[in-house]
Design a protein around this motif. Sequence first.
Motif, PDB file in Angstrom:
ATOM      1  N   ILE A 186       8.289  42.949  -3.958  1.00 48.49           N
ATOM      2  CA  ILE A 186       7.267  42.498  -3.000  1.00 48.49           C
ATOM      3  C   ILE A 186       6.514  41.319  -3.608  1.00 48.49           C
ATOM      4  CG2 ILE A 186       5.213  43.137  -1.686  1.00 48.49           C
ATOM      5  CD1 ILE A 186       6.179  46.024  -1.710  1.00 48.49           C
ATOM      6  N   SER A 187       6.598  40.157  -2.941  1.00 52.17           N
ATOM      7  CA  SER A 187       5.940  38.938  -3.419  1.00 52.17           C
ATOM      8  C   SER A 187       5.624  38.061  -2.215  1.00 52.17           C
ATOM      9  CB  SER A 187       6.858  38.180  -4.391  1.00 52.17           C
ATOM     10  OG  SER A 187       7.995  37.680  -3.697  1.00 52.17           O
ATOM     11  N   ASN A 188       4.888  36.999  -2.439  1.00 53.18           N
ATOM     12  CA  ASN A 188       4.584  36.075  -1.345  1.00 53.18           C
ATOM     13  C   ASN A 188       5.860  35.516  -0.722  1.00 53.18           C
ATOM     14  OD1 ASN A 188       1.753  36.243  -1.486  1.00 53.18           O
ATOM     15  ND2 ASN A 188       1.675  34.774  -3.171  1.00 53.18           N
ATOM     16  N   ILE A 246       7.802  38.709   1.280  1.00 51.66           N
ATOM     17  CA  ILE A 246       7.122  39.504   2.310  1.00 51.66           C
ATOM     18  C   ILE A 246       7.592  39.152   3.730  1.00 51.66           C
ATOM     19  CG2 ILE A 246       4.876  39.714   3.467  1.00 51.66           C
ATOM     20  CD1 ILE A 246       3.644  40.399   0.809  1.00 51.66           C
ATOM     21  N   PRO A 247       7.767  37.873   4.086  1.00 44.95           N
ATOM     22  CA  PRO A 247       8.268  37.597   5.451  1.00 44.95           C
ATOM     23  C   PRO A 247       9.630  38.231   5.722  1.00 44.95           C
ATOM     24  CG  PRO A 247       7.347  35.603   4.467  1.00 44.95           C
ATOM     25  CD  PRO A 247       7.415  36.621   3.367  1.00 44.95           C
ATOM     26  N   VAL A 248      10.506  38.226   4.725  1.00 44.72           N
ATOM     27  CA  VAL A 248      11.830  38.851   4.878  1.00 44.72           C
ATOM     28  C   VAL A 248      11.687  40.357   5.053  1.00 44.72           C
ATOM     29  CG1 VAL A 248      14.052  39.279   3.751  1.00 44.72           C
ATOM     30  CG2 VAL A 248      12.953  37.034   3.533  1.00 44.72           C
ATOM     31  N   ILE A 249      10.817  40.961   4.244  1.00 49.00           N
ATOM     32  CA  ILE A 249      10.602  42.415   4.323  1.00 49.00           C
ATOM     33  C   ILE A 249      10.011  42.784   5.675  1.00 49.00           C
ATOM     34  CG2 ILE A 249       9.363  44.378   3.336  1.00 49.00           C
ATOM     35  CD1 ILE A 249       9.479  42.866   0.619  1.00 49.00           C
ATOM     36  N   ILE A 296       2.202  54.531   2.826  1.00 48.57           N
ATOM     37  CA  ILE A 296       1.994  55.237   1.566  1.00 48.57           C
ATOM     38  C   ILE A 296       2.563  54.394   0.433  1.00 48.57           C
ATOM     39  CG2 ILE A 296       2.028  57.510   2.661  1.00 48.57           C
ATOM     40  CD1 ILE A 296       4.893  57.888   1.686  1.00 48.57           C
ATOM     41  N   GLY A 297       2.134  54.691  -0.794  1.00 43.84           N
ATOM     42  CA  GLY A 297       2.720  54.010  -1.942  1.00 43.84           C
ATOM     43  C   GLY A 297       1.705  53.755  -3.042  1.00 43.84           C
ATOM     44  N   GLY A 298       2.219  53.368  -4.171  1.00 43.40           N
ATOM     45  CA  GLY A 298       1.376  53.052  -5.315  1.00 43.40           C
ATOM     46  C   GLY A 298       1.917  51.850  -6.066  1.00 43.40           C
ATOM     47  N   PRO A 299       1.205  50.722  -6.040  1.00 43.82           N
ATOM     48  CA  PRO A 299       1.653  49.550  -6.794  1.00 43.82           C
ATOM     49  C   PRO A 299       1.850  49.884  -8.270  1.00 43.82           C
ATOM     50  CG  PRO A 299      -0.145  48.974  -5.338  1.00 43.82           C
ATOM     51  CD  PRO A 299      -0.034  50.470  -5.307  1.00 43.82           C
ATOM     52  N   LYS A 321      -5.512  41.344 -18.758  1.00 45.68           N
ATOM     53  CA  LYS A 321      -6.361  40.561 -17.861  1.00 45.68           C
ATOM     54  C   LYS A 321      -5.568  39.517 -17.089  1.00 45.68           C
ATOM     55  CE  LYS A 321     -10.747  41.197 -20.295  1.00 45.68           C
ATOM     56  NZ  LYS A 321     -11.840  40.559 -21.041  1.00 45.68           N
ATOM     57  N   ASN A 322      -4.482  39.007 -17.690  1.00 46.87           N
ATOM     58  CA  ASN A 322      -3.688  37.977 -17.023  1.00 46.87           C
ATOM     59  C   ASN A 322      -2.434  38.529 -16.363  1.00 46.87           C
ATOM     60  OD1 ASN A 322      -5.503  35.981 -17.977  1.00 46.87           O
ATOM     61  ND2 ASN A 322      -4.464  35.996 -19.968  1.00 46.87           N
ATOM     62  N   ASP A 323      -2.314  39.841 -16.307  1.00 45.44           N
ATOM     63  CA  ASP A 323      -1.110  40.449 -15.739  1.00 45.44           C
ATOM     64  C   ASP A 323      -1.175  40.376 -14.212  1.00 45.44           C
ATOM     65  OD1 ASP A 323       0.785  42.517 -14.763  1.00 45.44           O
ATOM     66  OD2 ASP A 323       1.053  42.905 -16.903  1.00 45.44           O
ATOM     67  N   PRO A 324      -0.150  39.794 -13.581  1.00 41.69           N
ATOM     68  CA  PRO A 324      -0.187  39.668 -12.111  1.00 41.69           C
ATOM     69  C   PRO A 324      -0.190  41.008 -11.388  1.00 41.69           C
ATOM     70  CG  PRO A 324       1.983  39.065 -12.990  1.00 41.69           C
ATOM     71  CD  PRO A 324       1.057  39.189 -14.170  1.00 41.69           C
ATOM     72  N   ARG A 325       0.229  42.069 -12.087  1.00 40.71           N
ATOM     73  CA  ARG A 325       0.251  43.389 -11.443  1.00 40.71           C
ATOM     74  C   ARG A 325      -1.153  43.910 -11.143  1.00 40.71           C
ATOM     75  NH1 ARG A 325       4.524  45.920 -15.659  1.00 40.71           N
ATOM     76  NH2 ARG A 325       3.082  44.797 -17.012  1.00 40.71           N
ATOM     77  N   ASN A 326      -2.165  43.285 -11.738  1.00 37.59           N
ATOM     78  CA  ASN A 326      -3.544  43.631 -11.390  1.00 37.59           C
ATOM     79  C   ASN A 326      -3.813  43.426  -9.903  1.00 37.59           C
ATOM     80  OD1 ASN A 326      -5.198  44.478 -13.697  1.00 37.59           O
ATOM     81  ND2 ASN A 326      -4.661  42.502 -14.586  1.00 37.59           N
ATOM     82  N   TYR A 327      -3.042  42.544  -9.278  1.00 38.87           N
ATOM     83  CA  TYR A 327      -3.362  42.110  -7.916  1.00 38.87           C
ATOM     84  C   TYR A 327      -2.294  42.512  -6.898  1.00 38.87           C
ATOM     85  CZ  TYR A 327      -6.443  39.535 -10.951  1.00 38.87           C
ATOM     86  OH  TYR A 327      -7.355  39.231 -11.927  1.00 38.87           O
ATOM     87  N   PHE A 328      -1.384  43.411  -7.281  1.00 38.03           N
ATOM     88  CA  PHE A 328      -0.351  43.850  -6.339  1.00 38.03           C
ATOM     89  C   PHE A 328      -0.954  44.599  -5.150  1.00 38.03           C
ATOM     90  CE2 PHE A 328       3.997  43.894  -8.677  1.00 38.03           C
ATOM     91  CZ  PHE A 328       3.856  42.538  -8.930  1.00 38.03           C
ATOM     92  N   TYR A 329      -2.178  45.119  -5.326  1.00 35.46           N
ATOM     93  CA  TYR A 329      -2.825  45.798  -4.203  1.00 35.46           C
ATOM     94  C   TYR A 329      -2.995  44.857  -3.021  1.00 35.46           C
ATOM     95  CZ  TYR A 329      -7.191  43.425  -5.476  1.00 35.46           C
ATOM     96  OH  TYR A 329      -8.144  42.476  -5.748  1.00 35.46           O
ATOM     97  N   ARG A 330      -3.055  43.548  -3.296  1.00 36.00           N
ATOM     98  CA  ARG A 330      -3.214  42.583  -2.206  1.00 36.00           C
ATOM     99  C   ARG A 330      -1.996  42.588  -1.285  1.00 36.00           C
ATOM    100  NH1 ARG A 330      -5.503  37.547  -5.899  1.00 36.00           N
ATOM    101  NH2 ARG A 330      -7.573  38.448  -6.351  1.00 36.00           N
ATOM    102  N   TYR A 331      -0.803  42.778  -1.884  1.00 33.36           N
ATOM    103  CA  TYR A 331       0.399  42.881  -1.063  1.00 33.36           C
ATOM    104  C   TYR A 331       0.327  44.116  -0.171  1.00 33.36           C
ATOM    105  CZ  TYR A 331       2.330  39.480  -4.406  1.00 33.36           C
ATOM    106  OH  TYR A 331       2.550  38.379  -5.186  1.00 33.36           O
ATOM    107  N   TYR A 332      -0.141  45.216  -0.752  1.00 29.90           N
ATOM    108  CA  TYR A 332      -0.290  46.457   0.017  1.00 29.90           C
ATOM    109  C   TYR A 332      -1.177  46.202   1.236  1.00 29.90           C
ATOM    110  CZ  TYR A 332      -0.900  51.570   0.525  1.00 29.90           C
ATOM    111  OH  TYR A 332      -0.904  52.869   0.993  1.00 29.90           O
TER     112      TYR A 332
END
Length: 407
Positions: A86-88, A91-94, A111-114, A132-143
């Motif tokens: 799941i990425s920018n 997401i349109p394909v998904i 349902i789910g957990g990033p 602090k620089n890990d992009p996974r901090n912000y995967f909730y935005r995709y959710y």
Amino acid sequence: MKIIDLFAGAGGLSEGFRQEGCEIVAHVEMDKSACNTLRTREAFYYLKENNLLHIYIDYLLKSITRDELYSNIPQAVLNRVIEEEISNKTIPVIFSRIDDLLREDTVDLIIGGPPCQAYSTAGISRDPNRMKNDPRNYFYRYYIRFLRKYQPKMFVFENVRGILTAQEGRVFKNIRRNLSNAGYRMDYRILNAKDFGVSQIRERVIIIGWKKELEFQYPDFNLEIEPPTIRDLFIDLPKIKAGESVNGEGEYYLEKNIAIPSIRTEDWSLLTQHIARPNNDKDLRIYRLVVETWNKEGRLLKYNELPLELKTHKNDASFLDRFKMVRYEALAHTIVAHIAKDGHHFIHPDIEQNRSLSVREAARIQSFPDDFYFEDSRSAAFKQIGNAVPPLMAKEIAKKLKSTELI
């Protein structure tokens, strides 16, 4: 109840909801092995519903290949598994693929957990930048983008408790604000899997959100379900040693296990993936010492107490719990994905077997039913199990949400 499962892993969350009669419209997951597991589970449910379960059993007995198994399943069923990160970009394909699966239907629940590595204590301690620089901090935005697109009445978001304090609490504050902007209220609890009948002490943050116009409060999960001990959980499994495995009909040690009816159902007789990893002589000597110490003294052996010839690290001052035993008369400590790398934290309590947990034992501790098959290698199976939400826990959450009659 139509559901989308995001960051689905092997499908522990969706398995629990499915056991409560919910329909999984789509699972979105990037890991290839986990997606194979999800497709095989879809095959299981399709064949079971159509009285063709003998085909699934033929596959587990290795009489047919996975391609031959899937050839008996409609493509539309297999397409419910969307193997994408799941990425920018994706997401349109998904969205397009989910829309094709939904047709004119609407989504009731997401349902789910990033991925939780950015919030986990272990991940933060290993990273010099404290993630602090890990992009996974912000995967909730995709959710949240999926919430905005499909407008479900409710959602369930699972993660480690570190999400509450990540980046001095800023991450969780941002999650709450972004959810509000998307039209949802939310509440959370730190819930323990053992309180849901799971034979494991496993704390997780469970966020439940709902559309602002709905009259809803976070459910009361005071279930008081007594989980089976590890002895009861394992009592019907045949004894094996390191490097050995059992896979076949009639291989259970007992005709049935009354302690775990939801894990080993009465209509299932095929034991699979009772596979123990091989260990070198040094590991096996350490395992024996750990179990002997517990049996004689009721305590776990510390690393600095090992004989010099068995030590592989010079550090005798910290990380002294490098070896842990799962105790017969108790519940297991948290099964984690690291079990895919070694079994040192999951030593079997039977000194005669002298090994770490098998794949099936780990799956049972996570409350996966015995008819659930984890695809690809032993390591891939362990990783999927360690990352999963226990299905029994998910089932009880599903039951509570269904009882509200809001979805």
